[in-house]
Design an enzyme around this catalytic site. Structure first.
Site, mmCIF file in Angstrom:
data_model
loop_
_atom_site.group_PDB
_atom_site.id
_atom_site.type_symbol
_atom_site.label_atom_id
_atom_site.label_comp_id
_atom_site.label_asym_id
_atom_site.label_seq_id
_atom_site.Cartn_x
_atom_site.Cartn_y
_atom_site.Cartn_z
ATOM 1 N N SER A 1 -6.427 -14.412 -2.319
ATOM 2 C CA SER A 1 -7.281 -13.496 -1.569
ATOM 3 C C SER A 1 -7.189 -13.792 -0.068
ATOM 4 O O SER A 1 -6.096 -13.720 0.503
ATOM 5 C CB SER A 1 -8.719 -13.616 -2.095
ATOM 6 O OG SER A 1 -9.527 -12.569 -1.650
ATOM 7 N N ASP B 1 -6.640 -4.516 -8.604
ATOM 8 C CA ASP B 1 -7.435 -5.560 -7.955
ATOM 9 C C ASP B 1 -8.494 -4.887 -7.086
ATOM 10 O O ASP B 1 -8.160 -4.114 -6.187
ATOM 11 C CB ASP B 1 -6.530 -6.446 -7.101
ATOM 12 C CG ASP B 1 -7.235 -7.685 -6.564
ATOM 13 O OD1 ASP B 1 -8.393 -7.573 -6.138
ATOM 14 O OD2 ASP B 1 -6.616 -8.761 -6.570
ATOM 15 N N HIS C 1 -9.594 -9.517 -9.894
ATOM 16 C CA HIS C 1 -9.163 -10.028 -8.597
ATOM 17 C C HIS C 1 -8.243 -11.227 -8.762
ATOM 18 O O HIS C 1 -8.651 -12.257 -9.304
ATOM 19 C CB HIS C 1 -10.392 -10.417 -7.778
ATOM 20 C CG HIS C 1 -10.088 -10.900 -6.400
ATOM 21 N ND1 HIS C 1 -9.098 -10.345 -5.609
ATOM 22 C CD2 HIS C 1 -10.645 -11.888 -5.650
ATOM 23 C CE1 HIS C 1 -9.066 -10.965 -4.439
ATOM 24 N NE2 HIS C 1 -9.990 -11.905 -4.446
#
Length: 529
Positions: A241, A470, A498
């Site tokens: 991320s 996602d 995610h």
């Protein structure tokens, strides 16, 4: 003082990869290709490890760190519990290395055999603790990778144990989170600017200049100091991320030091705050619709059974809106806001393993008990059951995002139009996710900005992993990151949730492990499902 959720440039919620990890699932993918690259190397912090380091930074690069047993327990695979911690000094301001310093804390799980070097890990955020991520090492990296590398997590500057900035005490943060949402018809931009100006002033008063030095470029420079004190000629890295953004910035700053880099859940650094927020809002809306379908198809006692997906979404939208019209309290007497309710729904959508919990939470909320949704919101902000905030993730998230923002002016009219777009693309979440630009406009520290473009020219190949559904880092962000980097390969995971490596998909794990262990990139166009 009114409030809205923190600005959402890099991730709506600072959730770590370990928090969304699931058990191993057997899944298939296309074949892997060959092409070894980026061989890890290690040694002492001398010679080639520090070649090219400016003289005024040498004292940081050549320091000796002392590893000691960490003061908390580590969850591994049951075989070992020898997590070690160490402090590293880094310049507070890299433009003035002779000035003050600050501390970055590392945690290390030593390799099971002869270590081929260190694997640096960042779980996301910004504001998430890499030290804490090591508590869940078996969910974050596979057994084979743990056997080969010293896995090293770290808290970026200003985060948690790394001289974490302090802004509000526990009671004040509770009160801040309990403020009702603003009314979009009553000039919300001005309200938010004033709130974040006050909040930022409290951070600066309590934590000083560090608040202005938490930008991603500075954190990436810290990573290179960590590389040197760990004795590695090149950095081997696994970032999730926001951690993909940190890794991309590092690769751009130090291309010659890039070893095997895996960036899971890519962030597109060219997006504006508004573009990123709209993408994320739409992504979470898509994942909520997926939850409805999965709930109706297989969750016992599904609270949205027997209705269409659209009707189920409407019921959830009305549930959240009702919190704004009434005074709602949880079982512990705390007020529940629409922000709390939205965060309580968003959290379980980070992984399909959270779907059962979301059904339970929404079921209770439909009966008038919002305590479970508030508990999920609490987890997002690092609040435990005793009311203690065990990390500073909320404040660090805001500080980093506001420092990294472009130095451009966004008008109230532009924000109002953006709010309309959010509500169009995401009727459930959009009404509660806008005006992030106003928050950073009120932040009392000038943005550090980023040098463009981020192409990492000359770096070893980077493996980017993108998940087709996602919600927090939409798939096209990973595609865009691959296009921008000078040498990168995209590995696709066709699924929801995610990031992919910690989701338990064997195909993804095998492809990533093959790169980290053998230097072989997956074949062009590889898709796992």
């Amino acid at each position: 003082m009114t409030r809205r959720a923190a600005p959402a440039r890099r991730a709506l919620l600072p959730v770590t990869a370990a928090a969304v990890a699931a058990g191993l699932l057997l899944s298939g993918c296309s074949s892997l290709g060959a092409g070894a690259t980026g061989e890890p190397t290690s040694g002492g912090a001398t010679g080639s490890v520090v070649d090219g380091v400016p003289e005024d930074l040498e004292r940081y690069y050549t320091q000796t760190v002392v590893w000691e047993d960490c003061t908390f327990e580590v969850e591994t695979d049951g075989a070992r519990d020898d997590l070690q911690c160490a402090d590293v000094d880094v310049p507070l301001d890299y433009a003035e290395p002779a000035g003050d310093s600050t501390t970055v804390v590392m945690s290390r799980l030593p390799a099971r055999g002869d270590a081929r070097g260190s694997l640096l890990l960042n779980p996301g955020g910004p504001g998430a603790s890499g030290v804490d991520a090591m508590l869940h090492a078996r969910h974050t990296v596979t057994r084979d990778v743990r056997a080969a590398y010293d896995v090293v997590g770290f808290d970026p500057r200003g985060v948690s144990r790394s001289a974490g900035i302090e802004c509000l005490d526990d009671a004040e943060l509770d009160a801040w989170r309990a403020e009702p949402m603003f009314d979009p018809q009553e000039r919300p931009a001005e309200q938010i600017r004033e709130e974040y100006e006050e909040l930022g002033a409290a951070c600066v008063q309590n934590s000083g200049e560090l608040v202005a030095r938490m930008d991603t470029v500075s954190a990436a420079r810290d990573m290179d100091v960590l590389r040197a004190v760990l004795g590695d000629e090149r950095t081997t890295y696994l970032g999730f991320s926001y951690g993909t953004h940190l890794g991309a910035v590092y690769a751009d700053l130090f291309p010659e030091r890039v070893g095997r880099f895996v960036l899971d859940g890519g962030v597109d650094p060219t997006l504006s705050d508004m573009e990123a927020t709209a993408d994320q809002a739409a992504g979470f809306e898509d994942n909520l619709r997926h939850w409805v379908r999965q709930c109706q198809d297989g969750i016992r006692g599904c609270v949205v059974a027997g209705v269409s997906v659209d009707e189920a979404m409407s019921r959830i939208q009305e549930l959240v809106a009702s919190v704004g019209r009434e005074t709602v309290t949880a079982s512990d007497g705390r007020r529940v806001t629409t922000t709390n309710a939205v965060e309580g729904i968003l959290g379980p959508l980070y992984a399909t393993t959270g779907y059962e919990a979301l059904n339970t939470s929404l079921g209770a909320a439909f009966e008038g008990d919002f305590s479970a949704l508030l508990a999920q919101s609490d987890a997002t902000h690092g609040r435990d059951a005793e009311g203690r905030y065990t990390s500073n993730t909320t404040m660090a998230f805001t500080a980093v995002n506001c420092l990294d923002r472009p130095d451009v002016t966004v008008t109230a009219e532009q924000m109002a139009r953006h709010q309309e777009e959010l509500e169009r693309v995401a009727p459930t979440f959009g009404p509660y996710l806008g005006y992030g630009d106003a928050a950073c406009q009120g932040w009392p520290v000038e943005p550090a900005g980023l040098e463009e473009p981020l192409d990492a020219a000359g770096a070893a190949p980077v493996l980017v992993v993108g998940t087709t559904h996602d919600p927090a880092t939409p798939y096209h962000w990973s595609e865009a990151l691959v296009a921008q980097l000078d040498d990168a390969r995209l590995l696709t995971y066709d699924g929801y949730g995610h990031t992919a490596y910690t989701a338990g998909n064997r195909c993804v794990q095998d492809a990533v492990d093959t790169y980290l262990l053998e230097g072989e990139l997956p074949a062009e166009g590889t898709t796992c499902s």
